[in-house]
Design a protein around this motif. Structure first.
Motif, PDB file in Angstrom:
ATOM      1  N   GLU A 140       5.637  12.676 -21.024  1.00 54.35           N
ATOM      2  CA  GLU A 140       4.653  12.214 -19.710  1.00 54.35           C
ATOM      3  C   GLU A 140       3.566  13.322 -19.581  1.00 54.35           C
ATOM      4  O   GLU A 140       3.495  14.436 -20.252  1.00 54.35           O
ATOM      5  N   ILE A 141       2.428  13.041 -18.792  1.00 54.70           N
ATOM      6  CA  ILE A 141       1.386  13.753 -18.467  1.00 54.70           C
ATOM      7  C   ILE A 141       1.370  13.764 -16.726  1.00 54.70           C
ATOM      8  O   ILE A 141       1.586  12.488 -16.305  1.00 54.70           O
ATOM      9  N   HIS A 142       1.006  14.879 -16.226  1.00 58.08           N
ATOM     10  CA  HIS A 142       1.067  15.041 -14.826  1.00 58.08           C
ATOM     11  C   HIS A 142      -0.469  15.033 -14.313  1.00 58.08           C
ATOM     12  O   HIS A 142      -1.285  16.128 -14.765  1.00 58.08           O
ATOM     13  N   PHE A 143      -1.014  14.589 -13.127  1.00 58.35           N
ATOM     14  CA  PHE A 143      -2.250  14.819 -12.502  1.00 58.35           C
ATOM     15  C   PHE A 143      -2.297  14.955 -11.237  1.00 58.35           C
ATOM     16  O   PHE A 143      -1.419  14.109 -10.536  1.00 58.35           O
ATOM     17  N   THR A 144      -2.579  16.100 -10.734  1.00 56.30           N
ATOM     18  CA  THR A 144      -2.532  16.447  -9.363  1.00 56.30           C
ATOM     19  C   THR A 144      -3.903  16.637  -8.701  1.00 56.30           C
ATOM     20  O   THR A 144      -4.899  17.056  -9.353  1.00 56.30           O
ATOM     21  N   GLU A 145      -3.972  16.830  -7.589  1.00 60.78           N
ATOM     22  CA  GLU A 145      -5.295  17.243  -6.574  1.00 60.78           C
ATOM     23  C   GLU A 145      -6.431  16.610  -7.102  1.00 60.78           C
ATOM     24  O   GLU A 145      -7.451  17.071  -7.440  1.00 60.78           O
ATOM     25  N   GLY A 146      -6.376  15.174  -7.521  1.00 61.04           N
ATOM     26  CA  GLY A 146      -7.543  14.523  -8.185  1.00 61.04           C
ATOM     27  C   GLY A 146      -8.369  13.846  -7.115  1.00 61.04           C
ATOM     28  O   GLY A 146      -7.949  13.572  -5.867  1.00 61.04           O
ATOM     29  N   VAL A 147      -9.820  14.140  -7.433  1.00 59.69           N
ATOM     30  CA  VAL A 147     -10.731  13.540  -6.400  1.00 59.69           C
ATOM     31  C   VAL A 147     -11.786  12.776  -7.330  1.00 59.69           C
ATOM     32  O   VAL A 147     -12.247  13.175  -8.219  1.00 59.69           O
ATOM     33  N   PHE A 148     -12.310  11.776  -6.723  1.00 52.51           N
ATOM     34  CA  PHE A 148     -13.333  11.077  -7.015  1.00 52.51           C
ATOM     35  C   PHE A 148     -14.356  10.848  -6.086  1.00 52.51           C
ATOM     36  O   PHE A 148     -13.837  10.239  -5.154  1.00 52.51           O
ATOM     37  N   TYR A 149     -15.450  11.097  -6.233  1.00 51.65           N
ATOM     38  CA  TYR A 149     -16.409  10.954  -4.919  1.00 51.65           C
ATOM     39  C   TYR A 149     -17.735  10.502  -5.495  1.00 51.65           C
ATOM     40  O   TYR A 149     -18.622  10.877  -6.279  1.00 51.65           O
ATOM     41  N   LYS A 150     -18.073   9.470  -4.566  1.00 50.24           N
ATOM     42  CA  LYS A 150     -19.337   9.000  -4.683  1.00 50.24           C
ATOM     43  C   LYS A 150     -19.470   8.456  -6.318  1.00 50.24           C
ATOM     44  O   LYS A 150     -20.778   8.619  -6.773  1.00 50.24           O
ATOM     45  N   ILE A 151     -18.783   7.666  -6.953  1.00 54.91           N
ATOM     46  CA  ILE A 151     -18.878   7.262  -8.219  1.00 54.91           C
ATOM     47  C   ILE A 151     -19.645   5.979  -8.122  1.00 54.91           C
ATOM     48  O   ILE A 151     -19.298   4.972  -7.351  1.00 54.91           O
ATOM     49  N   PRO A 152     -20.790   5.877  -8.826  1.00 53.78           N
ATOM     50  CA  PRO A 152     -21.499   4.634  -8.630  1.00 53.78           C
ATOM     51  C   PRO A 152     -20.916   3.322  -8.854  1.00 53.78           C
ATOM     52  O   PRO A 152     -19.896   3.291  -9.855  1.00 53.78           O
ATOM     53  N   VAL A 153     -20.974   2.393  -8.368  1.00 51.56           N
ATOM     54  CA  VAL A 153     -20.271   1.079  -8.587  1.00 51.56           C
ATOM     55  C   VAL A 153     -21.350   0.200  -9.234  1.00 51.56           C
ATOM     56  O   VAL A 153     -22.164  -0.221  -8.795  1.00 51.56           O
ATOM     57  N   GLU A 154     -21.018  -0.429 -10.424  1.00 46.72           N
ATOM     58  CA  GLU A 154     -21.974  -1.356 -11.241  1.00 46.72           C
ATOM     59  C   GLU A 154     -21.512  -2.665 -10.741  1.00 46.72           C
ATOM     60  O   GLU A 154     -20.311  -3.155 -10.473  1.00 46.72           O
ATOM     61  N   LEU A 155     -22.775  -3.385 -10.386  1.00 42.11           N
ATOM     62  CA  LEU A 155     -22.499  -4.815  -9.660  1.00 42.11           C
ATOM     63  C   LEU A 155     -22.669  -5.928 -10.715  1.00 42.11           C
ATOM     64  O   LEU A 155     -22.671  -6.884 -10.458  1.00 42.11           O
ATOM     65  N   ASP A 156     -22.871  -5.517 -12.082  1.00 41.53           N
ATOM     66  CA  ASP A 156     -23.154  -6.257 -13.007  1.00 41.53           C
ATOM     67  C   ASP A 156     -21.860  -7.193 -13.340  1.00 41.53           C
ATOM     68  O   ASP A 156     -20.985  -6.560 -13.638  1.00 41.53           O
ATOM     69  N   PRO A 157     -21.991  -8.603 -13.260  1.00 41.50           N
ATOM     70  CA  PRO A 157     -20.726  -9.318 -13.487  1.00 41.50           C
ATOM     71  C   PRO A 157     -20.096  -9.339 -14.746  1.00 41.50           C
ATOM     72  O   PRO A 157     -19.000  -9.622 -15.014  1.00 41.50           O
ATOM     73  N   LYS A 158     -20.898  -8.633 -15.882  1.00 40.51           N
ATOM     74  CA  LYS A 158     -20.490  -8.363 -17.139  1.00 40.51           C
ATOM     75  C   LYS A 158     -19.800  -6.921 -17.348  1.00 40.51           C
ATOM     76  O   LYS A 158     -19.617  -6.536 -18.628  1.00 40.51           O
ATOM     77  N   PHE A 159     -19.665  -6.364 -16.362  1.00 39.12           N
ATOM     78  CA  PHE A 159     -19.014  -5.014 -16.526  1.00 39.12           C
ATOM     79  C   PHE A 159     -17.737  -4.657 -17.162  1.00 39.12           C
ATOM     80  O   PHE A 159     -17.051  -5.665 -17.079  1.00 39.12           O
ATOM     81  N   THR A 160     -17.918  -3.958 -18.146  1.00 35.52           N
ATOM     82  CA  THR A 160     -16.617  -3.793 -19.055  1.00 35.52           C
ATOM     83  C   THR A 160     -16.481  -2.226 -19.318  1.00 35.52           C
ATOM     84  O   THR A 160     -17.179  -1.454 -18.985  1.00 35.52           O
ATOM     85  N   ILE A 161     -15.174  -1.837 -19.218  1.00 39.70           N
ATOM     86  CA  ILE A 161     -14.604  -0.663 -19.504  1.00 39.70           C
ATOM     87  C   ILE A 161     -14.651  -0.404 -21.152  1.00 39.70           C
ATOM     88  O   ILE A 161     -13.953  -1.179 -21.947  1.00 39.70           O
ATOM     89  N   ASP A 162     -15.012   0.694 -21.633  1.00 38.34           N
ATOM     90  CA  ASP A 162     -14.734   0.840 -23.137  1.00 38.34           C
ATOM     91  C   ASP A 162     -13.420   1.321 -23.642  1.00 38.34           C
ATOM     92  O   ASP A 162     -12.522   1.792 -22.840  1.00 38.34           O
TER      93      ASP A 162
END
Length: 162
Positions: A140-162
């Protein structure tokens, strides 16, 4: 004359102070097994399947969140396969993948702001993910104190994650 010698160091001290302000906007960072980790690239958007994804990448490493919607609320991990957190390392020879899911891993993702005007998303997270390779040395792996701040949101309907 002595007064000037006392006054001179004070002037040097005051004039040598500078402020180096560096804004971290947008940002995606966390402690990965208690070691600081900051993404160099990040993105978010709704995939063609309707699932909302937030992703941060650092070289061959990637953290991604899968959410049913970008609503301001707390999402609990380890309950179902709709809300998940995943960590992947794609470096050749060191490939590994850790994930949460139904009865797998634990944690939470809190969306604190979804700004539809500026098209950004912000929040915090912490989670423990399980290795998808059951025979792997690291379970297992542990992530703590994580923050994502003002991440741009793509509005393209064909948005895909690599």
């Amino acid at each position: 004359m002595k007064k000037y010698f006392y006054f001179l160091p004070l002037i040097f001290l005051l004039t040598s102070c500078t402020e180096d302000i560096r804004f971290n906007n947008p940002a995606f960072q966390t402690l990965k097994d208690n070691v600081f980790w900051r993404a160099q690239s990040y993105k978010s958007g709704t995939e063609t399947t309707g699932i909302f994804v937030v992703e941060g990448s650092l070289g061959y490493e990637k953290i991604s969140f899968q959410l049913p919607a970008p609503s301001q609320k707390t999402y609990i991990l380890g309950v179902d396969d709709v809300t998940k957190a995943t960590f992947k390392n794609t470096y050749p020879g060191q490939e590994e993948e850790f994930t949460t899911g139904e009865d797998k891993g634990s944690g939470q993702i809190i969306v604190t702001e979804y700004n539809t005007i500026d098209k950004t998303i912000s929040g915090t997270f912490k989670f423990t993910a399980i290795n998808v390779n059951n025979g792997a040395e690291k379970k297992e792996i542990h992530f703590t104190e994580g923050v994502f701040y003002k991440i741009p949101v793509e509005l393209d309907p064909k948005f895909t994650i690599d």
